[in-house]
Each structure stands twice: as C-alpha cells, then as structure tokens.
Design an enzyme around this catalytic site. Structure first.
Site, mmCIF file in Angstrom:
data_model
loop_
_atom_site.group_PDB
_atom_site.id
_atom_site.type_symbol
_atom_site.label_atom_id
_atom_site.label_comp_id
_atom_site.label_asym_id
_atom_site.label_seq_id
_atom_site.Cartn_x
_atom_site.Cartn_y
_atom_site.Cartn_z
ATOM 1 N N CYS A 38 32.843 35.251 40.240
ATOM 2 C CA CYS A 38 31.967 36.241 40.861
ATOM 3 C C CYS A 38 31.049 36.896 39.832
ATOM 4 O O CYS A 38 30.040 37.484 40.189
ATOM 5 C CB CYS A 38 32.777 37.277 41.614
ATOM 6 S SG CYS A 38 34.223 37.837 40.745
ATOM 7 N N ARG A 74 29.931 35.244 36.862
ATOM 8 C CA ARG A 74 29.111 34.337 36.075
ATOM 9 C C ARG A 74 29.030 32.957 36.714
ATOM 10 O O ARG A 74 29.914 32.555 37.470
ATOM 11 C CB ARG A 74 29.641 34.219 34.644
ATOM 12 C CG ARG A 74 31.035 33.603 34.530
ATOM 13 C CD ARG A 74 31.512 33.589 33.101
ATOM 14 N NE ARG A 74 31.743 34.925 32.613
ATOM 15 C CZ ARG A 74 31.041 35.490 31.634
ATOM 16 N NH1 ARG A 74 30.100 34.819 31.031
ATOM 17 N NH2 ARG A 74 31.304 36.717 31.258
ATOM 18 N N GLN A 133 41.749 37.808 33.925
ATOM 19 C CA GLN A 133 41.378 36.816 34.929
ATOM 20 C C GLN A 133 40.543 35.663 34.370
ATOM 21 O O GLN A 133 40.797 34.516 34.691
ATOM 22 C CB GLN A 133 40.550 37.476 36.032
ATOM 23 C CG GLN A 133 41.365 38.177 37.073
ATOM 24 C CD GLN A 133 40.481 39.142 37.836
ATOM 25 O OE1 GLN A 133 40.329 40.286 37.467
ATOM 26 N NE2 GLN A 133 39.888 38.654 38.894
ATOM 27 N N GLY A 150 43.163 36.317 48.076
ATOM 28 C CA GLY A 150 42.867 35.425 46.953
ATOM 29 C C GLY A 150 43.505 35.907 45.663
ATOM 30 O O GLY A 150 44.315 36.829 45.660
#
Lengths: 268, 420
Positions: free
Chosen positions: B50, B52, B116, B191
């Site tokens: 989200c 890059r 992440q 997710g």
C-alpha cells in the site's frame, strides 16, 4: 474598613508563586521533562495554601461586608480558578491546562492588585448576609464556568487539529478529546449547581431588601435567561446530538455571551 | 550487468496515484513475466504494497532499461508516463542496491523500523521465484537484503519498539478516546495488516472487537484467536451503530461507506464520536465522510502525521542502521557487481583457451580412444582449475584485494577480459 485595600505583602508572595509555577509549566512544555511539571504543581499547591490563609485572614480582618471591592472579588475568583485547576491535576493528571488556567488565575489576581477595574458596592446592600452567600456562590460558579470554558476551548483546538491532521507542538501533550469533553461537562454541571444556588440566594437577598423575590431588572432577567439556556443545554445536549465539537462550541459561545452581557449590564 | 530500481512510494506519490498502480495479486505472475520479456531486463521482481510500487531488475543496458521499465510501469494502468514521471524515482548500481537494502530493513518505510515491509519484500521475492523471473544476480541481491535486514533488526534498536502503520493508527485512537480498553472496535477486513492491528489493540486492553469480512470464515478464524465476534460485511451498519474505532483494510474497488450512509449512522449513534482508520489501498471509505461532525477519518497517508511525532527517538537508531546499510551496500556492490563478473570472465577466458587448444591437440591425436580423450580433457580442466584456484580464492575472500577496484581493472587489462 473595606474602602482601603490592604496590599499586604502576603498577596504579592502568592502572585509571585503563581507566576513562578506558570514559568515552570512553560518550561515543561518546551523541554518535556516531567520533573518540571511536578515542581510547578508543588509550587502551585503551596501558593494555593498560602492564598487560602491570606484570603481567610483578610476576610476576618475586614469582616462584613465582604466582596465590596474588586480586590475581594478578583482574589476569590483567582483562588477558585487555581483551586479547580489543582483539583483537575489530581483527578486527571492534567498538567497541560496549567499553561492556560494558571495564567487565567493570574489575570484575576493581578486585576485585584491594580486599580484597572474600580467599583464600590453600596455598603448597605452588602450588610445583608444573603448578599455574601449570593456573591460567594456566584463567583465560585463563575470560576468553575471559566474552567469549563477554557477546557472547552482546548477541546475545540485539539479537535480541529485531529480533524485536520495536524500533530506535534504544544497540543501534543494535551489530554485526549474524551477526557477534555468529560472535564468540560463535569465542570459545566458543577458550575451550573453553584450558579443555581447563586440565583436562589440572589432571590433571597432581593426579598429581604425590597420585599419581592423578583424585581425584574435587567440583571435578574439576564441571569434567568442564562440559567434557562444552560438548563436546556445540559438536558437536551445528548438527545439533540449536541455532543463533541458542536456541544462544546455551543456552551462556549453561551458562556462568552453571558459573560459579556453581564459585564455590559454591570456598566449601565 | 546493472542493478536497477524504478518505482514510487508514499513519499513521492499520493495514495490516489499509488492505488492505481497497485498490482492485482492474481495478475502478478503475468506482470512479472511481461517485465522480464522487456528486451533489456534479465531478471525482475515487483514489490507492490500500500505504500510503494517498485520494480527491482537486473539488466544488460542500464540507461535504456530504466526508460523501458518506466514505460512498463506507466502501461500497467494505462497512465501516461508524463503524468507518472514526476512521482517516479530511479536508482542504478550502488544506489539501487542501497535502496533495496533500506526498503527490506524498513528504513524507507512510513514508520521506520516497522516489521511488515520485510515480510512483504520476502513475499514479492517468493512470487518472483515462482514465476521464474529471478536469476543468479537478483537471488544474491535479495538474499543479501534479507541478511542486512535481519542484522539491523538484531544489532540496532530501530525495530525494538513496536511501531507500524497499525500502531500509529492505534495511537491516534488514543488521542481521541484516551483509554481504549472500554472501547468497541470494528475491524473490517482480515488481511495481514488487519491481524497486526488486532495485535496492537490487544496490547491496549481492547476486548470488544467485531471482526467483519466478506468471507465470514476468515473473520471466524480471527475471532477464534480469542478476540471479538465475527460478522459478515453485510452487518456493517449494525456494527457501526455501537463501534468507536473502525479500522478498514479490505480490498475493494468502491468505497464501502459513503457520506450519506455515515450521516445516517451518526444520527443513530446520537453523534457519539467515531474514528475511522482507512488502511486500504484503494481507499475503503469515502473521504467526504470526514466533513461530518464527530467523524474522524485518517487514511494511510494521514498516518504519516502521527508517525512523525513518534519518529524523533527512532532517528538516532535509524542513523546507526543507515551506516550499516551503507557499509553492506558498498561491500555487496564491490563483491557482486565487480568481483563476480571478473571471476566469471576470467574463468570463461581460461576455459575458452582450454577448449580451443584441446580441440586442436585432440585433432592431431586421432589414434586415442574415447577413454584416453576424456582423461586428457580432465587433465586440462584440472590444470585450469588449479591455476585459477588461488587468484579466485583471494578475490573472493575478505581482504584488501576484494574491494580494490584497481585489481579488478588490472585483471581485465592483463587478460583482455573486456574483449570477450
């Protein structure tokens, strides 16, 4: 001898301590060191105790009638504002308000020591015990409303910043919106209780002076108007959806309007 | 041979542009294959998160290839290159290597040190492996990047404090509500990001969580972890009547909540404040809802604000990590980009000579049997190996020669390696 204001050194010490505490709160905000606000709070509490002692002895020394001069009233309001602030500090660890509430207390304190505001209530009015009770409740109510107003303003600024995604700076250290909201309404309710008692005792004063509870002069009508406004507001705010920003904005506008109207009526 | 990075991230492009370039996971395989089908690209990998969208490539002709990859990225969503160009960055050679190390180590992230991104880059690499679009150079590059990321995690404190987009969101919620433990939280989407957010909420004492998902089984899976109840996305409105914090991170083409619907919700809620955190790209919530009173909406870009205020104490640690990355990147650049081609070219040159001479000699010795011929061939191989053994060992081993580009240049000149 109410006419001569006793510029006792004691009150100057109190004023100096409040200023010192304010400086420490400023330093705390700049450097972010917790120890600074701890020192500031201790200075404030010590100054408040001294303030209480001097105010008490001044009252005893002067005797009836009290609150006839700006010195008495502003000292009382200043004391009440600082007292409420200290209470908030212990209840909510709410040091950041020190930056705004303490200076508010300071303004009243300085006003009391200057001759900027001059009035002299006619002595025979205040010799009535109702007058003293009435004025004490009204001024405490005013101080608590003032706290509510200041916290409301902080809420509005903080809310604007969160909504418009601005962070950092001084307001970073202010409490969450929900706590500000909570303090605002709690102090508004408490202020309202004092205000109500003030109106009732005002009626008592009127009765004992002129024989009727309601004389219908502008100040009385205004007080009733303000009372009805806050009564309606506090009762309807949840059901009408006046919560969060909208409610606080309304109460702050209400407070400011009432404050200016009273000041205006006072000058007539 | 050149290492290239072309892409855009949260610093160079707004979410409205990034969401257009997000590569559909279902089409990733096909997109990767199209990437290596470009004339100049030998090996390639696509990182699409989200924050890059980046292409890592190993290419034969650096300059022209950068342009080729830029056109490729622009064509992904039929955007004109002119519109895209101001948001794109390109890195080559050492800069590219350093950039990938920084990304994998989470030094280039929205929240420096968040965990992440490392996993996301690994996942992107795994996808490229599956699509068979990686090779010797990209493999080495990525393995080294993961090694550096791990080293930074253990050697510096940059990742010690749990900070990520998710935790930044939780911190914002605390700014509005203070204590979160008594608050009702709705989590839309189950997710990877959603699971992380759930972890942060748990550490804040939140126990009343409603988990919504299109696929109710997925929601149940999360609910079974002990937090909250599972709902299908159809019960969204019902859940929002009582929720205080709403975290949306579901993949959707259209916003799941618009202004009118939210206004209706607020009336039912008696205008109690509600905090929407939109982690989704494309955005899950219509940005117009933030004009409503007592509605607070932050999308993934807005979280940058909160992140900045937390960043100061991390910066000194990030500084240490940057030094480490710089050292590792230049070492890697020297060793792989310079040393591997030199050694490979040296080996190739010697082998070519050996084969040529062997062919000529064996042509004259026609009376030899197959076994003898093989013995001679093995003998020549052994001679070449033995000759090259020491120089290669020295070039590969840690020492002054390994990073001395002069040595590599000298070898190239001495053996005319560039002519090959």
């Amino acid at each position: 001898m109410p006419a001569t204001i006793s510029y006792s050194n004691g009150f100057l010490v109190v004023l100096g301590s409040y200023i010192l505490a304010t400086v420490f709160y400023c330093l705390r905000s700049i450097f972010g060191k917790k120890i600074l606000s701890a020192i500031a709070l201790r200075i404030t509490v010590a100054a408040l105790i001294i303030h209480a002692i001097f105010l008490g002895s001044h009252l005893l020394e002067q005797g009836y009638p009290f609150l006839v001069s700006p010195f008495d009233t502003f000292q009382l309001v200043s004391f009440c504002v600082v007292f409420t602030f200290v209470l908030l500090c212990f209840l909510y660890r709410f040091f950041a308000t020190g930056l705004i509430l303490l200076p508010a207390g300071l303004v009243f304190n300085i006003l009391s020591l200057t001759t900027l505001v001059r009035y002299r209530a006619p002595g025979h009015f205040l010799e009535n015990p109702w007058a003293f009770i009435h004025l004490v409740f009204v001024f405490i109510g005013l101080a608590v409303f003032m706290v509510s107003f200041v916290v409301g303003i902080i809420y509005l600024i903080q809310e604007y910043r969160i909504k418009h995604k601005k962070t950092g700076g001084l307001f970073e250290r202010f409490p969450p919106l929900e706590i500000l909201d909570h303090i605002h309404y709690r102090s508004l309710y408490i202020g309202f209780v004092f205000f109500t008692i003030g109106i009732i005792t005002g009626g008592g004063w009127s009765k004992s002076m002129v024989g009727v509870y309601v004389t219908g002069d502008l100040k009385q009508l205004l007080s009733f108007g303000a009372w009805i406004f806050f009564a309606l507001f506090l009762n309807l705010r949840v059901s009408r959806g006046w919560v969060g920003r909208r409610g606080i904005l309304l109460s702050c506008i209400g407070f400011a309007a009432v404050f200016f109207l009273f000041t205006w009526v006072q000058r007539l | 041979m050149e290492h290239i990075v072309v892409g855009l991230n949260h610093k160079t492009a707004p979410v409205s542009l990034r969401e257009k370039l997000a590569v559909d996971p279902a089409k990733l395989d096909q997109t990767l294959k199209a990437l290596v089908n470009l004339d100049c690209v030998d090996e390639g990998l696509i990182v699409s998160t989200c924050n890059r969208m980046e292409v890592y490539a190993v290419a034969r002709n650096g300059y022209h290839c950068v342009q080729g990859i830029e056109n490729f990225v622009a064509d992904l969503n039929h955007l004109g290159l002119d519109a895209l160009k101001p948001h794109l960055y390109e890195y080559r050679e050492l800069d590219a290597i350093r950039h990938v190390f920084r990304v994998a180590s989470s030094l280039d992230s929205l929240v420096v040190g968040e965990a992440q991104i490392s996993g996301q880059v690994k996942e992107a690499y795994r996808k490229a492996l599956e699509a068979r679009t990686t090779g010797l150079f990209l493999n080495r590059w990525m393995h080294r990047a993961f090694f550096v990321a791990k080293k930074i995690r253990t050697d510096t404190k940059v990742s010690q404090k749990k900070v990520s987009v998710g935790s930044a969101a939780v911190e914002l919620a605390k700014k509005i509500f203070g204590d979160l433990s008594s608050k009702k939280v709705a989590l839309i989407g189950a997710g990877e990001v959603a699971e992380l957010v759930l972890g942060y909420l748990e550490s804040e004492g939140v126990y009343d969580v409603s988990i919504l998902n299109r696929n109710i089984e997925k929601a149940r899976g999360l609910a079974d972890l002990g937090l909250g109840e599972a709902y299908s996305l159809d019960s969204l409105e019902e859940v929002l009547h009582s929720a205080d914090v709403v975290i949306a991170s579901v993949s959707t083409a259209q916003p799941i909540l618009g202004r009118e619907k939210t206004a209706g919700l607020m009336a039912v809620r008696k205008h109690r404040p509600i905090f929407f955190i939109d982690l989704g790209v494309p955005r899950n919530l219509d940005s117009a809802i933030q004009t409503l009173s007592n509605v607070y909406l932050y999308n993934i870009d807005d979280l940058q604000e909160v992140v900045d205020s937390n960043m100061t104490e991390r910066l000194s640690e990030a500084g240490k990590a940057e030094i480490l990355v710089e050292k590792e990147a230049s070492q890697f650049y020297e060793s792989v980009v310079r040393q591997v081609p030199t050694i490979a070219a040296l080996g190739k040159k010697f082998d070519t000579i050996r084969r040529r001479e062997l062919e000529r000699t064996l042509g004259k010795l026609s009376h030899l049997g197959e076994d003898e011929k093989k013995a001679v061939e093995r003998c020549t191989e052994a001679i070449v190996d033995k000759i090259l053994h020491d120089p290669v060992l020295i070039l590969k081993s840690e020492g002054p020669l390994r990073h001395d580009s002069g040595v590599h240049e000298l070898l190239k000149k001495l053996f005319r390696l560039d002519d090959e």
